[in-house]
Structures are given as C-alpha cells and as structure tokens.
Design an enzyme around this catalytic site. Structure first.
Site, short mmCIF file in Angstrom:
data_model
loop_
_atom_site.label_atom_id
_atom_site.label_comp_id
_atom_site.label_asym_id
_atom_site.label_seq_id
_atom_site.Cartn_x
_atom_site.Cartn_y
_atom_site.Cartn_z
N SER C 45 0.82 -1.22 0.00
CA SER C 45 0.00 0.00 0.00
C SER C 45 0.85 1.27 0.00
CB SER C 45 -0.90 0.00 1.24
OG SER C 45 -1.74 1.13 1.25
N SER C 75 -4.55 -1.32 0.10
CA SER C 75 -5.80 -1.17 0.86
C SER C 75 -6.97 -1.85 0.15
CB SER C 75 -6.09 0.31 1.10
OG SER C 75 -6.14 1.00 -0.13
N HIS C 95 -6.57 -2.76 -10.42
CA HIS C 95 -7.42 -1.63 -10.06
C HIS C 95 -6.67 -0.35 -10.38
CE1 HIS C 95 -10.07 1.06 -8.00
NE2 HIS C 95 -9.26 1.30 -7.00
N HIS C 97 -7.31 4.18 -11.20
CA HIS C 97 -8.22 5.32 -11.30
C HIS C 97 -7.94 6.02 -12.63
CE1 HIS C 97 -9.57 5.89 -6.86
NE2 HIS C 97 -9.14 4.67 -7.03
N ASP C 120 -14.13 -5.94 -30.11
CA ASP C 120 -12.98 -6.85 -30.15
C ASP C 120 -12.74 -7.47 -28.77
OD1 ASP C 120 -12.30 -6.57 -32.83
OD2 ASP C 120 -10.91 -4.92 -32.47
N HIS C 171 -16.66 5.20 -8.06
CA HIS C 171 -15.30 4.88 -7.70
C HIS C 171 -14.40 4.80 -8.94
CE1 HIS C 171 -12.61 2.01 -5.08
NE2 HIS C 171 -11.91 2.94 -5.68
N TYR C 229 -7.32 -14.14 -35.18
CA TYR C 229 -6.50 -13.01 -34.77
C TYR C 229 -5.32 -13.55 -33.97
CZ TYR C 229 -5.08 -8.51 -32.91
OH TYR C 229 -4.35 -7.39 -32.60
#
Lengths: 232, 232, 232, 232
Positions: C45, C75, C95, C97, C120, C171, C229
């Site tokens: 973290s 966290s 994760h 932002h 795709d 979020h 592909y």
C-alpha cells in the site's frame, strides 16, 4: 557567413516547435530577422525538423526575394516578409497549426479573455482575423495574408507591440516578437490559453470575461513600467 | 549555509512541476518553509526550470522580506508569506496554472466531489475563492490574494489542515501541505480531480455528488484515526 | 522463495501501469495469483512505483490474510481476495483510477458499445456496478466491493470469463484476466474504449450502439472457436 | 531475399505507428506493396511492435494468399489485398484505431472540412463509409470491407488518388498512399484533422465549412500543377 547568426537563431527556434508539441510533421515555420541587413532566415519548405540544420535556413529580404540559400523557403514566406516590412520592431515570426488555437481559428472566434494566464500576456481577446475575400485568395495569397492580419489590427485599434498573436480565420495562428525565441514562446502561450478557454466554456457555458481591474493588474505586473515579474 | 536544507527542498519540489506536466515555462512556483528559522525558500521569478539550482532559491521571511539571495523572488511571494504567517502548520506551498484546475478557476466554479479519487483527499467540493474587489486588486495584490484565500476558508468553515487546495477565481490554483513535496503532490491530485470532474459532467450533465457514506469511508481509510492506507 | 514467480509477475505488471499512463502516483494496484498455492502477490500500500521491487510484493491468501511480507498490502486487497475466491479462473486483477474510465464510473453510466474496438473485447456495454448501500460501506468495505462487483454480474447475467472489466460506480475500474499481464492489458483497453465512447457522444449526441452482426463478428474473430487473430 | 525491400519498408512504417501515438498495443497494421512482383509485405497478426523485425513481415499476394512467411498475417490482410488489386497506384496501406478518427467513425459521421489543415490534404469532407449489410458481415468480412470502402468512393464520385483516407463506419480509419510512409503520414494527418474538427464543433456548434476559394487555394498550392510547397 554574414547571415550565420540569424540562421542559428531561426534553426534553434524552429527546433523548439516539435519539442513544445506545437507541430505535426512540417506544419509550422519560424523566421528570425536582422533589421540592419534587411533580411530574415526562414525554414525551408516541407523539410522534416530532424533534417534541419542552421545552414539550410533560407535568407529572404522583406519583399520576399530569396537572397541566399539553395532550398525553397517556407510556402508562408511572403506573409513573414509583409509583416517584417510593415511592423518594424518585430525580430521573429512563428506560424503553426497547433491544435487548440487552430480549432478557435476554424470556429472563426476570438479567444475570450477568461483568466490571468491570458492577462499576463494580453489585455484583450486574442483576435481572429476574418477569412479573406475571394479575390485576395486567388491573388497573391500569402502576401495578402499578411495584409489581412494587419488590417484586422487596424480595424480593432490594436498594436503589434502589445498583442503579439493572431488567429487567421479558417486557417491557423501566427505569433511574433522581438526575437524568434519570444515568438515561439508566444505560440506556446497561445496554445495553452486556447486550451484553457475551450475548457472554461465547456465547464460554464456563459463564462464571464475577466474583469478590467484584474486584466490591468496582471498585464502591468509583467509588462508595465513598474513590472516586478522576472529578474531586474 | 543555514538555509541549504529548505533551498534543496524547494529546488527538488520545483523541479517536479514540469515533470508532472503542471507548468508551461515558468508559470508556477514552490516554496519550502523552516518554521524555527521563520523563513521560506522560493523559486526566483521568471527563471526557467532548466536553469534552477538549489542556491538560486531565494530566502524570504513571513512578512515577505528577502533575507538572502541575489535574485528577485517569485512575483507571488507575498501570497506564500501571508499563508505561512497565518496558517502555522504549513511547510510548503505550490502555485501553478495547470490546465484543468485553471479552467475551473476561470469558470468561477467549485469542483464538485464526484468520486472516490476526490474523497481520498477531501470531503468537500474544492473551493473556488471569489475574485477580489477592485480596491484589493489595486492595492497590495499578492498580499491580498493570501487573505482572499483565507477569507474563503473562513466563510465556508473549512480548515487548511483538512483541505489543502483552493482555486483562486479567474486566476489559478494554490495548494499546500506539511512539506513542499506534499504540496506538489496535492497540485497533481487537484489537476487529476479537475480533469475527471470536467469529464464526468460532459458524460452526464446532471451528475450527482458522491454520497456522504462514501465520502466518509474513503477519506477516513486514508486520513482517519484508523486509516489503513500506506505503510504503518 | 516459493512465491518468487508470482512476486515477479505482480511486480512486472504493476510497473506497466505508469508506463501505460493508467496511474498517478500510487493510485492503482495489480495482483498475480497462484491457484495451486492458493495465494496471490499484490503491491504494498502507498509505495511509489519507482521504489517497488519483486520482493516487496505481499503474499496474501484468498481470505485476505497476509501469508508473507513485512509491508502492508494494498488497501484494496480484500476486493482482490474475494474475486479470486469466487471467480476461480482468474490469475490477475488490476485496479486503477484511469481518467476516462473513472469519469464514466463517476457518471454512474455503463460504457455503451459504439464500435469494433469495444467489440474486439466485449459483446456488451461495460457494466457500471451501482454504489453500495450504506451499511455495506460502513461494514467491511473492500470485501463488500468484491461482492458488489459479483452481484452486478449476476443480475445482468454476465460471466467473468467473457467480460473482464467493470466500473464500480462513484469509484473506478477493476479488470482481471488469466494472468496479471492480461489484466493490465484489459485496463489499457478499457481506458481507450472509455475515451472513444466519450468522444463519440460528444460528436453525435444520439450515437447508436454497434449492431449485433458487427458485435458478433469482431468478438468471434478474436475470441470465437474459429478465431483468426494473433498467432496460431 | 527478393522481398527484403518491402519487408524493410513495411517494418519501418509499422514502427512509426506507436511513435506517432496512433496505436495501442497491436491495434494497427501497415503494408507495403511491390507492384511488379504483385505482392505486399504486412505486419503479422497480434505481434507486439517491440517484437517486430523486417523478416517477420508476411508476404501476401493481391488475392490475399500468403506467399512467404511462417507467421499468420494481420487479420485485416484481405482488406489490404482488395484495395491493392483494384486501386492500382497504391503502394502502402495503413489501418489504425486512432482515438479521434475512430470516434468520428463510431459516430457514423464524415469529418467536415473546417480549415486549411484539412484542405492542405483533401478538398472534401473525409468520407465515412456506411457499416456493411449483415450478409456481407457474415460473409468474407475483411474482403467485403475493401469493397465497402471502394463502393463508398464510387457513390460519392471520389478517386483514391485524391482522397487517401476513409473512415469505416462503426469501425476505424484506413489510409493509403504511393508508399507505406505516405500512408502512415496520412494516418497522422487524419487523426490531427479529426481532433481539430471535434474541437471546432465544441467551440462553435454551427461551425461553417471552409469556403471553396480557400479549399482550392490550399489544396492546389500543395498538390496542383503549380504547387510551391516542399522542395522542387
């Protein structure tokens, strides 16, 4: 060899354009003038920035005639020549198609003065000169572009010493200054101001212009007789 | 030599601004304070970032008087001085004209709290202080800018310990923190939050503010007594 | 030493986030799981990316307990743990932002499927899970975030094998995949699709979703039984 | 060894795409043709740019058959083949999912000609070909994509020599030129023009198209019989 100093100045200023993110490929040009010699050095037409060198800068007089150099000068050379000829204290000129400034030019809108970033450099909206009449376009186009810019300033009562940038409607921006480096600086400032003004209207559709007292304060602290920005 | 530590701190923090994309040319400044010595080190005015060095940082007291240094300090020095004098736990201050934060300032709008990125750092909208009255602008402008910021916080019942950033209406953002590095961090966070809030309203014109339970949860997990973000 | 392979995998995947422009400072994390050992390695973290090394990756089991490592894990660790526990073929989770995906999450909107870049990778709009109820937020928040994501998928009849990305309303995004590298790839794809969808609506307010035949064709040529592909 | 020259050309042109910011991961491909040999070299499918080398470029004939190379060619190979077969003076083709051009394609809109940056390269709006009928999509999709592009040009009376770019509706852009390098140049120009047109409409909702006299002037000074842009 007598033009080496303005070739060097023009070369260095041209090389700043891609570094500042103001040009794609060859879509821009800078010139640097020597007032005593009555000539300016300008980027050759269509030559990629990575192939430029000081010696390749073409020497042109204020009537647009090539004085020295084997390459063809920028296709916008006559616009530079006209501005040098009539605006006698300019030492450098820049033309780019930088993204945000060009978008305002394509929208045929002046850039409203919304904040102090703008007022640090200009006390008025950045003018967008109207597109030329068709006979001027069909005539000596780049030469007339210079007059179109000067006429826009005359009609609005602006002086080139105070406002060192313009949008040519439907086309793109020109900036100038006492040196080529200052003209490049002005091109980057214009692009930043154009970006912020676009966002300001997006965030608040009816955003108000900066009030006079702030316009005056910010302009004067940087450019007035009692300025206190920068060294000495 | 006794100021070398804050000169170093201010120098390093200033050099982060161009790396983080928060300034064009010299449009920004960072200072770092030593509370025991009662002074701060600040960027000299108008000096390009590539020419800076720790020794060039100017030492100024909390009344805005230069204590050491041959260069003129940032033109915004008095704003820094006022904030240091009245907000006694600040160790660093940053001023930039970063693009998105400045656009909100030009729109005279607070930045609404739309998501957890914002709530990780603030529990309220980021305040936009109203532009000053004309007599304050014509007076000691940079000094008054500091009071304008503090008055905005007082009127809204905000504390500088909790909210470490502000937009000065028509102008641009200021941020602060316990250290100069933290203040720079806050400037980058503010720019990111300003960008996301702009996009959020573009994607949904009537976007709702983050609900209280999420505001509280995200702020407290990072800053509350039982925070569990970061190490130890 | 027995976790070195997933520490290395998690380290390399984390280091891709700043290179791909998906994180500011420490606002993101990647984990890599070993299904046989029943654990995953995750970023500690609040540690800056430039200070990371494979050994600093924390080893955590699928109930969220730290198994090895002296640093505190991200966290968001419990969200990773819940997803690994219930979605048994995931090998990596990310994760971030990232700017555009987060803006859609803040607007509480699914990202409409407007073109083949989207198709795709997904045959449906990218889901935005509703913000949690207040009691879940006040409870074991990061743990509940995992359930909120899984419930969103259940309600909509989506499977995590086909749709490897989600927006958590108010979020930010989570993505996953068979490996940490694939999960990072998905985060970059999501950001690009989020950017294009935003622009598409700006260019045409009532833009239509991609028609079914094109959705199917593009998805199947890359992921169907007769895909053609990529190599072999 | 007889294909080394087009492999080198295709390799170098492909490597320009990430440098110009036109692709994410492998979302683009460039081919370079040798008309005498009746083949083209094209990027292998799904291979990351950093792993490419000239030898990995696959040699394909104008019917889409692989002539040489152990890797599978780009999944868009048949579109390239069809265009080379029917448009006999093309030497290079590029396909990207560049952000702004793709957004216009997703909005199913032609890009209006708003300024001289556009007119320097095209005298008309950049066409957006309608999405294909479902039977074409279910048939030989990439082959039909080539016909969809050609049919769009036929219906509008455009020639591929004058207009070297197209948006495929709901999908993304294709560009071409006498060489692969020229086709890449056109992709970058298209992206820039798409960006500026988007901004122009945002700045002025009812922005007017460039008037005919300026369209003609700018196109002809660069491409007409008396052009004076570039060297000799």
């Amino acid at each position: 060899m007598k033009y080496a100093h303005i070739q060097q100045e023009a070369y260095e200023a041209n090389m700043q354009l891609p570094k500042l993110g103001l040009v794609l490929f060859t879509f821009g040009n800078v010139s640097a003038a020597d007032r005593e010699l009555g000539v300016f050095a300008i980027k050759p037409s269509g030559v990629p920035y990575e192939e430029l060198s000081p010696e390749k800068m073409v020497i042109v007089d204020f009537d647009g005639n090539t004085v020295e150099g084997s390459l063809r000068p920028s296709s916008d050379t006559k616009t530079h020549a006209v501005l040098y000829k009539h605006w006698q204290h300019i030492g450098g000129i820049v033309h780019t198609h930088s993204t945000y400034a060009t978008a305002w030019a394509q929208a045929l809108r002046d850039i409203p003065i919304f904040g102090t970033t703008h007022a640090d450099h200009n006390t008025v909206d950045i003018p967008c000169a109207a597109p030329m009449h068709d006979d001027m376009i069909k005539g000596d186009y780049e030469y007339e572009t210079g007059f179109q810019i000067m006429n826009c300033f005359k009609e609005r009562g602006l002086t080139y010493e105070e406002v060192e940038m313009v949008l040519v409607g439907s086309h793109a921006p020109f900036t100038w200054g006492k040196t080529a480096a200052k003209a490049v600086y002005n091109s980057a400032v214009l692009e930043s101001v154009a970006h912020m003004a676009y966002l300001t209207e997006s965030i608040k559709a009816d955003a108000l212009r900066l009030k006079d007292s702030l316009v005056k304060k910010h302009y004067e602290r940087k450019h007035g007789p009692d300025s206190y920005y920068g060294q000495q």
